[in-house]
Design an enzyme around this catalytic site. Structure first.
Site, mmCIF file in Angstrom:
data_model
loop_
_atom_site.group_PDB
_atom_site.id
_atom_site.type_symbol
_atom_site.label_atom_id
_atom_site.label_comp_id
_atom_site.label_asym_id
_atom_site.label_seq_id
_atom_site.Cartn_x
_atom_site.Cartn_y
_atom_site.Cartn_z
ATOM 1 N N SER A 179 45.128 35.412 -21.566
ATOM 2 C CA SER A 179 43.756 35.914 -21.647
ATOM 3 C C SER A 179 43.500 36.623 -22.967
ATOM 4 O O SER A 179 44.259 37.506 -23.347
ATOM 5 C CB SER A 179 43.491 36.911 -20.520
ATOM 6 O OG SER A 179 43.164 36.229 -19.357
ATOM 7 N N HIS B 197 38.155 41.621 -20.220
ATOM 8 C CA HIS B 197 38.983 41.996 -19.065
ATOM 9 C C HIS B 197 40.406 42.401 -19.473
ATOM 10 O O HIS B 197 41.131 42.977 -18.677
ATOM 11 C CB HIS B 197 38.957 40.911 -17.977
ATOM 12 C CG HIS B 197 39.788 39.693 -18.232
ATOM 13 N ND1 HIS B 197 39.261 38.489 -18.661
ATOM 14 C CD2 HIS B 197 41.115 39.473 -18.097
ATOM 15 C CE1 HIS B 197 40.231 37.595 -18.758
ATOM 16 N NE2 HIS B 197 41.372 38.167 -18.436
ATOM 17 N N ASP C 146 32.709 38.453 -21.443
ATOM 18 C CA ASP C 146 34.162 38.638 -21.394
ATOM 19 C C ASP C 146 34.827 38.557 -22.776
ATOM 20 O O ASP C 146 35.855 37.907 -22.929
ATOM 21 C CB ASP C 146 34.815 37.636 -20.427
ATOM 22 C CG ASP C 146 36.255 38.049 -20.074
ATOM 23 O OD1 ASP C 146 36.602 39.224 -20.304
ATOM 24 O OD2 ASP C 146 37.011 37.192 -19.590
#
Lengths: 350, 545
Positions: free
Chosen positions: B209, B91, B124
Site C-alpha cells: 500500500s 491509509h 487515499d
C-alpha cells in the site's frame, strides 16, 4: 476472427501523449534523470483487441458461492455463447452484455455436465465472434492471456480484464468443487495467471496472438492441497461441445476424435451424502436395468469392478466410464455379512 | 511506435526465456545450432538486462513506511523529487496524523524521519517529505493517460514487511484494465474511493500500500493501494488497483504545502439515456448552472472525455479536486455548445479519532513556507540565470496592445521598467504598478516582509498546466493571487482586486521566450471581472544592466 471497427478505435487511444509540463525547460532544481528507455512490448494489447469483441459479460441467478455473474465467449455469428455450467447459465434468461454495452437475454441451448459447460444463444445477426483455435500448438512456457469479468469490475461497455501468464502444463485434474468431485477427466491447460476468481470462469484463454485456445474452467480446488487451480478446458473440447461432430471448421482428424463415445450403462445409483469420499453403497437400482437383471440390491456395498478395487464414489464412476455397451462386467459386492459376485451385461445408455 | 511484429517478437522471447529456465541444457544446445534462436536469446537477455537496470534505478526512491519508533505494520511510499517529497496512501499514514511524523526505510538500509504533509482521505493519497537524506533519490512522474491495457508494469514496496533491510520487493505484471472504479468506505462512500483507477495483475499485497507502480521507462504511473479479495484471506489473487498519477498530479501542489483538498462534486447529477447521459438534477445558481447547463441537457464530453454512462461520469469526476476548472460539450435539442465552469466540492469523510486533516499544525505551516521557497526558487530558475537576475536593473519592452473591443485602435507599447522603481510601488498602486511590483519582487527574490506575506492556498489548472496558487497579503498593499506552474515555476497568472475600479484584474501570461538569457512571456492577456479586455504582444524584450 471478425472485428468491429469501433472497438479498435478505443484501443487506438494508446498512442503516446506528451506530458503536460515542459520538463525540458526546467532548470537545475529538477534535473532530468536519465532513465534507460525500454520500449514496452505490448503483445497483450494485440491479443486483447482481437478477442475483445467476442467476450461477453453474463449476469443472472446466483446463491452463496455461485456468483450471479460471469463471462462467456461468442462462438458464432448467430449468437451462440459458450460459458461454464452454473446456476446462471443452466437456464433461459441470463443477461448478456455485449462489448458495445448492448444488453440481450439469452436462451439456454444445452449443457454438458461432464465438461461443465453450457451453450446459450442470443438473438443477434452478424455478431462478432471468436474462432476456436488449436490448443495443441501451445508449447510449455508460451505466454497466455486470460480474459474475463472477474469481480464484475467492468460493466456496460467497459472492457473486461486481462491477466498474463505462461502455459505451465497440459494435464488431468484431481480436483473438487466445494465438496463434490470434479468429474471432468480430459486434459486441462494449466497456467500461472490468476483466474480462479468469481466471474472469471467462461472467459477465453488466449495464446500470444490472441487465438482462443481454451475456456477458463469453474473454480475448483486441488484434492491434494486444497488450493485453487488456474486452468482452462482446451478449445477442442469447446468445439466438440458447441458444434458436435458436424463441426465443419474442425480439421478432419480432429472431428473424428470428438465423435461422442457411446457410454456403458448398468443402472446403479451410488449413495451421496454430499461429502467427498463416500463409501460406494448402492442407493438405488433402476428398474429393468442390467444391474437389476444381475441381482444387485440397494444397500449393497461395491467392493470391486472387474478386479479393480472401488474405494469411493469417484472410483466407481471411473470404473463405469471404462465400460462399453456389450461388455460383461464382474461386480464384487458386500451384502450384509456376505460377499457376493455378480456378472452384469453392460447396455447402451437409454 | 515500434512495429507490431517487433512487439510480438519481444513477448515471444519473454515466453521463450521461461522455457529456457525450465529446460535449460537442451534448449541452450539447440540455440547454438539455431541462429534464429540464438539471436532471439540475445535480445531476450538485452531486454532482461534493461529491466534489471531499470529496477536498480527505481529502487532507491521506494520507501518502506513505518510509524515512528515502530516496525510493526506499515506500508510503502515513493519519493518524487530531489527535495524528498514523496507519495503514499492516506491509509498508510492515517495513524500518524496527530504528530504528522513517521519513519521511512530505504534500500541503503537506513531509516529517515519524514513529515506528513497534505493528505487526501477521499482519494487515499498522502504526501510526505523525507528529512536529512542526501542525496534524495527519486523517480519522475509519468502519465496515466497514455497507458494501454497490456502494458508491462513494475510494482515496488514492502509486502508482508519482508524487507528487514528496507530493500523493497519488486513484482512485474501487466495492466489488466483501465478506468476502473472501486467504491469507497464510510458515510456516502467518501473515504478511500478509487476512481478511474488502474487495474493490474502485478502482484500487490498487504504492505505494498502506498508504493509505486512504474511503467517500463521507470516513470511513476500510479500509487498501489487496493486489491480485490475473496475467501482466501488478504493476499493477492491477480487483481490489484493503483490510483492514477494523472489524478494525483492535480493535488500535488496543494499537498506540498500541507493543504488538504476536498474532491470535487459536479453541482449536477446525470442519468443514463440512449447511450449517453442527461442532467437530471442541478444546483440552481451553482457554477455549472451559471455556465448555462440545464436539466435535460446531454453531457457529451466532460473534461476531455466522451461520457457514455452515469457510472463512467461518476468515476471520472472522482479524479478532480474541488473548484477545478473543466470544459464540457453539451447537447440541447440537437445543438452543441461548449461551456466551462468550476466544479463544486464534496465534504471530507469523517475521520476515526477525529483528527481534522485541515486543522493548523506546525508541520503543515512549515511545509507551506517551504513550498513557497520552492516555487520562488523554481520561478527564478525559470526566468534566468541567477547572476543575470541579480545584475539586471530593468527591462525594455516593445510591442502593441490589441483591445478586445475591436472598434478601439491598437496602442503601441514602448516601456522601460526600472527594477528599483518597480519594486517599491506607491501605497495605493494602479493595476499596472501592482502587476509590475509583484513581477519584480519575484525576480529579485522577495524580501522577508514580502516572503512572509505569501502562502500556497490551492492547486489549479491554467492552459492545461497544473499550478500552485499562491496568495499574497502584503501589508499596506492590495491582496493578490499568483498561479505558478508547479513543475517549472513559470508564472501563468496574476490576479487582484483593483482598488480604483473595484474590479478583479487578471493578467494571463503566455508564449514564453528566452532573450538575452532572460525568459519572459511575450503575450499578456488582461481581463476585468473575467472578461477579456486587451492582449499585449511584445516584439522585443531587452534586459538592462
Amino acid at each position: 476472427m471478425k472485428r468491429v471497427g469501433r472497438f479498435r478505435i478505443c484501443l487506438a487511444l494508446a498512442s503516446v501523449m506528451a506530458t503536460l509540463s515542459g520538463r525540458g525547460a526546467v532548470a537545475d532544481d529538477q534535473p532530468v534523470r536519465s532513465a534507460p528507455r525500454v520500449v514496452a512490448p505490448n503483445s497483450t494489447e494485440r491479443a486483447f483487441s482481437r478477442a475483445w469483441p467476442g467476450v461477453v459479460k453474463l449476469y443472472g441467478r446466483g446463491i452463496g458461492r455461485e456468483h450471479g455473474y460471469g463471462t462467456g465467449i461468442l462462438v458464432s455469428a448467430d449468437g451462440l455463447i459458450v460459458t461454464v455450467l452454473s446456476l446462471l447459465s443452466a437456464r433461459d434468461g441470463a443477461r448478456v452484455v455485449l462489448p458495445d454495452g448492448q444488453t440481450l437475454t439469452a436462451r439456454f441451448v444445452r449443457k454438458d455436465e461432464y465438461r461443465q459447460l453450457a451453450l446459450l444463444q442470443i438473438d443477434i445477426e452478424d455478431s462478432s465472434y471468436i474462432e476456436l483455435a488449436d490448443s495443441s500448438k501451445l508449447a510449455l512456457g508460451d505466454a497466455v492471456f486470460a480474459m474475463g469479468n472477474w469481480f464484475k469490475v467492468a460493466e456496460g461497455r467497459e472492457p473486461v480484464s486481462i491477466n498474463r501468464g505462461i502455459f505451465s502444463v497440459r494435464t488431468k485434474l484431481d480436483a473438487r468443487r466445494l465438496t463434490q468431485d470434479f468429474a471432468y477427466e480430459g486434459d486441462v491447460l494449466m497456467f500461472d495467471a490468476m483466474t480462479s476468481n468469481p466471474g472469471a470462469p467462461g472467459g477465453p484463454l488466449l495464446d500470444i496472438d490472441g487465438n482462443c485456445v481454451g475456456i477458463i474452467g469453474r473454480i475448483v480446488e486441488a484434492s491434494a492441497t486444497n488450493t485453487r487451480i488456474n486452468y482452462a478446458i482446451p478449445s477442442e473440447e469447446l468445439r466438440a461441445f458447441a458444434f458436435g461432430a458436424q463441426a465443419t471448421s474442425a480439421p478432419a482428424g480432429e472431428a473424428e476424435a470428438t465423435v461422442e463415445k457411446k457410454e456403458g450403462y448398468v443402472g446403479i445409483s451410488i449413495s451421496r451424502l454430499g461429502f467427498r469420499h463416500v463409501a460406494p453403497y448402492v442407493s438405488r437400482v433402476r428398474a429393468g436395468s442390467p444391474a437389476e437383471k444381475a441381482g444387485v440390491l440397494a444397500d449393497d456395498l461395491i467392493l470391486a469392478v472387474d478386479d479393480v478395487t472401488i474405494r469411493n464414489a469417484k472410483d466407481y464412476r471411473d470404473a463405469i466410464r471404462r465400460l462399453k455397451p456389450g461388455d460383461k462386467s464382474r461386480f464384487v459386492l458386500k451384502r450384509g455379512a456376505r460377499i457376493v459376485a455378480v456378472n452384469i451385461d453392460v447396455e447402451e445408455k437409454p | 511506435m515500434i512495429p507490431r511484429g517487433t512487439c510480438i517478437q519481444f513477448a515471444r522471447m519473454m515466453a521463450l526465456t521461461t522455457m529456457l529456465m525450465v529446460a535449460s541444457d537442451r534448449v541452450l544446445i539447440s540455440a547454438a545450432d539455431d541462429p534464429d534462436l540464438a539471436r532471439d536469446l540475445t535480445r531476450v537477455r538485452a531486454y532482461e538486462h534493461a529491466r534489471v537496470r531499470l529496477i536498480e534505478e527505481c529502487r532507491p526512491a521506494t520507501a518502506c513506511m513505518f510509524d515512528k519508533g515502530s516496525r510493526a505494520g506499515g506500508g510503502s511510499g515513493v519519493v518524487i523529487d530531489n527535495k524528498g517529497y514523496g507519495l503514499t496512501n492516506f491509509h498508510v499514514i492515517a495513524g500518524m496524523m496527530k504528530d504528522r511524523v513517521g519513519e521511512a526505510g530505504f534500500d541503503d538500509g537506513n531509516l529517515y524521519e519524514f513529515d506528513v504533509l497534505g493528505v487526501d482521505p477521499t482519494g487515499d493519497v498522502a504526501m510526505f517529505r523525507v528529512k536529512d537524506r542526501d542525496p534524495q533519490r527519486y523517480v519522475e512522474l509519468g502519465s496515466s493517460s497514455s497507458l494501454t491495457v497490456g502494458d508491462f508494469t513494475l510494482a515496488m514496496g514492502n509486502p508482508f514487511l519482508l524487507a528487514e533491510d528496507y530493500v523493497p520487493t519488486v513484482t512485474f505484471g501487466i495492466i489488466s484494465g483501465l478506468h476502473r472504479y472501486q467504491a469507497g468506505a464510510g458515510e456516502g462512500g467518501r473515504a478511500l474511493r478509487y476512481t478511474d483507477c488502474i487495474q493490474v495483475d502485478t502482484s500487490i499485497n498487504p504492505g505494498n500500500s502506498g508504493g509505486p507502480l512504474f511503467d517500463m521507462s521507470g516513470r511513476l504511473i500510479g500509487i498501489n493501494g487496493r486489491i480485490s479479495l475473496e475467501e482466501r484471506g488478504r493476499v493477492n489473487i491477480g487483481v490489484g488497483y493503483a490510483i492514477s498519477i494523472d489524478q494525483i498530479r492535480r493535488f500535488i501542489p496543494a499537498w506540498r504545502a500541507g493543504l488538504t483538498l476536498k474532491h470535487a462534486s459536479a453541482g449536477f447529477t446525470v442519468r443514463d439515456r440512449e447511450g449517453g447521459v442527461v442532467v437530471d438534477q442541478i444546483i440552481e445558481d451553482g457554477p455549472a448552472y451559471n455556465a448555462g447547463l440545464r436539466l435535460g441537457d446531454r453531457v457529451d464530453v466532460f473534461a476531455g472525455r466522451s461520457i457514455r454512462s452515469a457510472n463512467q461520469f461518476g468515476s471520472y469526476l472522482g479524479v478532480f479536486p474541488e473548484n477545478w476548472p473543466v470544459r464540457a460539450t453539451i447537447l440541447r435539442k440537437g445543438a452543441s455548445r461548449d461551456i466551462s465552469f468550476r466544479l463544486e466540492d464534496m465534504p471530507l469523510p469523517k475521520m476515526d479519532g477525529g483528527a481534522d486533516p485541515s486543522a493548523p499544525h506546525p508541520v503543515t505551516r512549515r511545509a507551506n513556507e517551504q513550498a513557497i521557497d520552492r516555487l520562488i526558487r523554481l520561478h527564478r530558475n525559470f526566468c534566468g540565470d541567477e547572476a543575470l537576475l541579480a545584475r539586471s536593473t530593468g527591462l525594455e519592452m516593445v510591442g502593441a496592445r490589441h483591445y478586445a473591443d475591436t472598434s478601439k485602435a491598437r496602442d503601441d507599447i514602448d516601456v522601460r521598467e526600472d527594477r528599483r522603481d518597480s519594486i517599491a510601488p506607491p501605497p495605493t498602486p494602479t493595476a499596472v504598478e501592482l502587476e509590475r511590483a509583484v513581477r519584480w519582487m519575484l525576480i529579485s527574490g522577495p524580501t522577508d516582509a514580502w516572503r512572509g506575506a505569501l502562502s500556497v492556498v490551492s492547486s489549479d489548472e491554467v492552459d492545461g498546466r497544473i499550478c500552485a496558487v499562491v496568495r499574497g497579503t502584503p501589508e499596506g498593499q492590495p491582496e493578490f493571487s499568483l498561479w505558478f506552474d508547479d513543475m517549472d515555476g513559470r508564472l501563468l497568472r496574476l490576479s487582484f482586486l483593483d482598488r480604483q475600479t473595484r474590479r478583479e484584474v487578471t493578467y494571463d501570461y503566455s508564449e514564453f521566450r528566452k532573450e538575452d538569457g532572460f525568459r519572459f512571456p511575450m503575450v499578456r492577456t488582461i481581463s476585468f471581472d473575467g472578461a477579456e479586455y486587451a492582449i499585449e504582444r511584445m516584439t522585443r524584450i531587452k534586459v538592462l544592466g
